[in-house]
Enzyme design. Structure first.
Site, PDB file in Angstrom:
ATOM      1  N   ARG A  15       8.191 -11.774  -7.731  1.00  0.00           N
ATOM      2  CA  ARG A  15       8.428 -10.370  -8.068  1.00  0.00           C
ATOM      3  C   ARG A  15       8.530  -9.572  -6.781  1.00  0.00           C
ATOM      4  O   ARG A  15       7.686  -9.726  -5.885  1.00  0.00           O
ATOM      5  CB  ARG A  15       7.283  -9.826  -8.912  1.00  0.00           C
TER       6      ARG A  15
ATOM      7  N   HIS B 285      -5.892  -3.101 -10.449  1.00  0.00           N
ATOM      8  CA  HIS B 285      -5.541  -4.289  -9.682  1.00  0.00           C
ATOM      9  C   HIS B 285      -6.741  -4.950  -9.019  1.00  0.00           C
ATOM     10  O   HIS B 285      -6.693  -6.115  -8.661  1.00  0.00           O
ATOM     11  CB  HIS B 285      -4.446  -3.948  -8.675  1.00  0.00           C
TER      12      HIS B 285
ATOM     13  N   GLU C  33       7.865  -2.773 -18.508  1.00  0.00           N
ATOM     14  CA  GLU C  33       6.522  -2.194 -18.445  1.00  0.00           C
ATOM     15  C   GLU C  33       6.539  -0.681 -18.575  1.00  0.00           C
ATOM     16  O   GLU C  33       5.524  -0.014 -18.402  1.00  0.00           O
ATOM     17  CB  GLU C  33       5.774  -2.639 -17.182  1.00  0.00           C
TER      18      GLU C  33
ATOM     19  N   ARG D 145      -4.844   3.027 -16.100  1.00  0.00           N
ATOM     20  CA  ARG D 145      -5.422   1.686 -16.234  1.00  0.00           C
ATOM     21  C   ARG D 145      -6.650   1.464 -15.353  1.00  0.00           C
ATOM     22  O   ARG D 145      -7.419   0.545 -15.587  1.00  0.00           O
ATOM     23  CB  ARG D 145      -4.354   0.618 -15.947  1.00  0.00           C
TER      24      ARG D 145
ATOM     25  N   ASN E 207       0.085  -4.587 -18.692  1.00  0.00           N
ATOM     26  CA  ASN E 207      -0.911  -3.768 -17.981  1.00  0.00           C
ATOM     27  C   ASN E 207      -0.383  -2.346 -17.793  1.00  0.00           C
ATOM     28  O   ASN E 207      -1.087  -1.369 -18.037  1.00  0.00           O
ATOM     29  CB  ASN E 207      -1.233  -4.366 -16.603  1.00  0.00           C
ATOM     30  N   ASP E 208       0.863  -2.261 -17.342  1.00  0.00           N
ATOM     31  CA  ASP E 208       1.463  -0.937 -17.188  1.00  0.00           C
ATOM     32  C   ASP E 208       1.977  -0.403 -18.520  1.00  0.00           C
ATOM     33  O   ASP E 208       1.876   0.792 -18.785  1.00  0.00           O
ATOM     34  CB  ASP E 208       2.604  -0.989 -16.164  1.00  0.00           C
TER      35      ASP E 208
ATOM     36  N   CYS F 176       3.396 -11.245 -19.038  1.00  0.00           N
ATOM     37  CA  CYS F 176       2.547 -11.580 -17.892  1.00  0.00           C
ATOM     38  C   CYS F 176       1.418 -10.593 -17.654  1.00  0.00           C
ATOM     39  O   CYS F 176       0.712 -10.690 -16.665  1.00  0.00           O
ATOM     40  CB  CYS F 176       3.397 -11.740 -16.631  1.00  0.00           C
TER      41      CYS F 176
HETATM   42  C1  PEP Z   1       1.782  -5.495 -15.643  1.00  0.00           C
HETATM   43  O1  PEP Z   1       1.951  -4.296 -15.429  1.00  0.00           O
HETATM   44  O2  PEP Z   1       1.459  -5.957 -16.766  1.00  0.00           O
HETATM   45  C2  PEP Z   1       1.935  -6.482 -14.557  1.00  0.00           C
HETATM   46  C3  PEP Z   1       1.886  -7.762 -14.815  1.00  0.00           C
HETATM   47  O3  PEP Z   1       2.087  -6.012 -13.303  1.00  0.00           O
HETATM   48  P1  PEP Z   1       0.891  -5.400 -12.418  1.00  0.00           P
HETATM   49  O4  PEP Z   1      -0.390  -5.697 -13.140  1.00  0.00           O
HETATM   50  O5  PEP Z   1       0.962  -6.041 -11.088  1.00  0.00           O
HETATM   51  O6  PEP Z   1       1.225  -3.949 -12.395  1.00  0.00           O
HETATM   52 MG    MG Z   2       2.906  -3.656 -13.619  1.00  0.00          MG
END
Ligand code: PEP
Ligand code: MG
Length: 581
Positions: A334, A191, A433, A467, A456-457, A504
């Site tokens: 969210r 993040h 995710e 990650r 991402n997750d 996303c």
């Molecule tokens: C993801 O996991 O792809 C996502 C958009 O949420 P975050 O990156 O905030 O975990």
């Molecule tokens: Mg996520």
């Protein structure tokens, strides 16, 4: 000149003056002093050693009195280390022969000692490294006479060089003055990287140790395109990078003309480009880049970097600002995705053994209902100000989704009873995710109005790769065939169920994947605002048919490398000169 290679997490290039932050958040001072200041610096060092030695003696006495000899001995060991003649000599000789400042010499010597202890096989000895770091901090505090650096309060443009930057600390960065940052640890999907993109500053993470070589006040270059940190650059390198800074500026200006052009493929397929935001202040960047709306508002950033929990009024104010600025365009809020690496300053992210598999996100909200309800009330109240949608993160079971929906309905009833206006038909969506959720998405689509794939997750859980860990960063790859199949499956099921699906995760912000994602069935993407022009540019140069072919060819490929190679080749064919039309 020294070059350190890390992971490029936020594009762009910056040249500027370095500030070096140590593991505890202290600013490490300028490296050199003048030859005439050597004696005074040695005297300063000796005074500090004496003062720290008497502090340690006081602690030893107090602790021995209260807890006994054995506990007091911890401080005796530190006292011995502090006055160790080899250590003293090494620090003094750096001041004398290299003309380094006392603070810099202390930091450099003690870190070298700590490193030696850390590398020992003997666990007991390895733990002594903490004691050495503690001595370093005590000496620095005495020499510098200040508390840890507040990166939210700088007065001149700088490049921040640090061991680690938590998402909370990154969120507090003074974006007026921080030109770029680099950290020794951190991974591609963390993040902290997301915040760097939001701040639109170049960033490189996971370089490994480089700060001992860096000195505050020196010129440093951060190459966020190639993942490089360049210390003491020579003149030729500086002028080459100055040209790149210019090129970035003119490329951004070229792309700016896309703002009012439709986001569609050559054969007329509309592609909705939404923006991901972390802070309300980003909303103007979304409007400037022509975002179709906000596809992901990461509300947990209301908590990060703050000392106090936000109230309902704080939530409402932030949402109202975003929704009103988007003037009728959709805003997907969210609910809190706290936990794992998104923790407050004083929480310990590692108090759980596996924080990414632990109490994070919707799980944490459902265990802390008052926190969750406060947020839901604020979202519902803001729902009358525009096209507000609510989305639940990290859903892994249908029961969890139902429980979250039930909470939402309870708050609706409360608001109704209190005559507070809200939109009862607020669209409710969920993030996809977790691999289990993606594989069995049929079970979920009946219960939501929209889906958003969080790669991402999804990548970290599917490939079992943290990650935010640089040591396994090479395994964290969006192009892995398993990820392609999961996205394809989710898009197929969503289409059959006639519910919209967007993506996303950061994957959607890379032009390499745009054709693939459209070919897999996505018709909307949510990206950091800075990426909208680039992605729109790709959409306008390709046909849907071409994208379907790309996806069909990519899906059966054997490895992530094969997929990446193929996608790069197809992108280069479609946009040979990255022209803008
Ligand atoms: C993801 O996991 O792809 C996502 C958009 O949420 P975050 O990156 O905030 O975990
Ligand atoms: Mg996520």
């Amino acid at each position: 000149m020294q070059i350190f290679e890390g992971i490029a997490v936020s594009p762009g290039v910056a040249i500027g003056e370095a500030i070096v932050i140590d593991n505890e958040g202290f600013r490490i001072p300028r490296q050199s002093i003048s030859p005439s200041a050597v004696d005074a610096e040695l005297a300063r060092l000796r005074r500090s050693v004496d003062s720290v030695a008497s502090d340690l003696e006081r602690h030893r006495r107090d602790v021995t009195e209260q807890l006994g000899e054995e506990c007091g001995a911890i401080f005796s060991a530190q006292q011995q280390m502090l006055i160790d003649s080899k250590l003293q000599q090494e620090i003094e000789s750096l001041i004398q022969s290299e003309q380094f400042s006392a603070a810099y010499s202390v930091s450099r010597t003690l870190r070298r000692f700590a490193q030696v202890f850390q590398n020992l096989e003997n666990q007991f000895m390895a733990e002594r490294a903490h004691d050495i770091v503690d001595i370093e901090q005590r000496l620095l505090r005495d020499l510098l006479g200040h508390e840890p650096e507040d990166l939210g309060d700088l007065d001149s443009p700088v490049i921040v060089l640090t061991h680690d930057l938590t998402p909370g600390e990154a969120a507090r960065l003074d974006s007026q003055h921080v030109l770029a940052f680099a950290s020794e640890i951190g991974g591609p999907g963390g993040h902290t990287a997301i915040v760097a993109k939001a701040l639109e500053i170049p960033a490189v993470v996971g370089t490994g140790a480089f700060r001992t070589e860096a000195s505050a006040g020196e010129t440093v270059i951060i190459d966020g395109d190639r993942g490089l940190v360049i210390l003491q650059p020579d003149e030729a390198t500086v002028s080459q990078y100055q040209q790149q800074v210019e090129q970035h500026r003119s490329h951004a200006a070229e792309l700016a003309v896309l703002r009012d052009l439709p986001s569609e493929t050559l054969d007329g397929q509309r592609v909705e480009l939404f923006a991901n935001i972390e802070f309300p202040k980003e909303v103007s960047a979304c409007v400037d880049r022509g975002a179709a709306g906000i596809g992901l508002y990461r509300t947990e950033f209301l908590y990060l970097g703050k000392d106090q929990e936000p109230t309902e009024a704080d939530h409402y104010q932030a949402y109202a600002e975003v929704v009103q600025a988007m003037s009728g365009r959709p805003v997907v809020i969210r609910t809190l995705d706290l936990g794992a690496d998104k923790m407050n300053q004083d929480s310990d992210p590692y108090s759980e053994r596996n924080p990414f598999l632990g109490l994070r996100s919707i799980r944490l909200s459902l265990r802390n209902l008052s926190l969750f309800r406060t947020q839901l009330r604020a979202i519902l109240r803001a729902s009358v100000l525009g096209d507000v949608r609510v989305m639940f993160p990290l859903i892994s079971t249908v029961a969890e989704l139902r429980q979250a929906r039930t909470e939402l309905e309870k708050i609706m009833d409360d608001l109704e009873a209190a005559d507070i206006p809200f939109n009862r038909d607020i669209p409710v969506g969920m993030m996809v995710e977790v691999p289990a959720t993606a594989m069995t998405i049929e079970r979920f689509v009946k219960e939501v109005d929209f889906l958003s794939i969080g790669t991402n997750d999804l990548i970290q859980y599917t490939l079992a790769v943290d990650r935010s860990n640089r040591d396994v960063a090479s395994l964290y790859d969006a192009a892995d065939p398993s990820i392609l199949q999961l996205i394809h499956h989710v898009c197929d099921v969503a289409r059959k169920a006639s519910i919209p699906a967007t993506l996303c995760g950061q994957m959607s912000a890379s032009a390499n994947y745009t054709m693939l994602l459209l070919g897999l069935g996505l018709r909307s993407l949510s990206v950091p605002p800075s990426a909208i022009p680039e992605i729109k540019n790709v959409c306008r140069h390709v046909s849907l048919e071409q994208c379907r072919q790309v996806a069909q060819t990519a899906l059966p490929l054997e490895s992530a490398d094969d997929v990446t190679h193929y996608l790069k080749q197809e992108l280069a064919k479609a946009l040979p000169d990255l022209a803008i039309h």
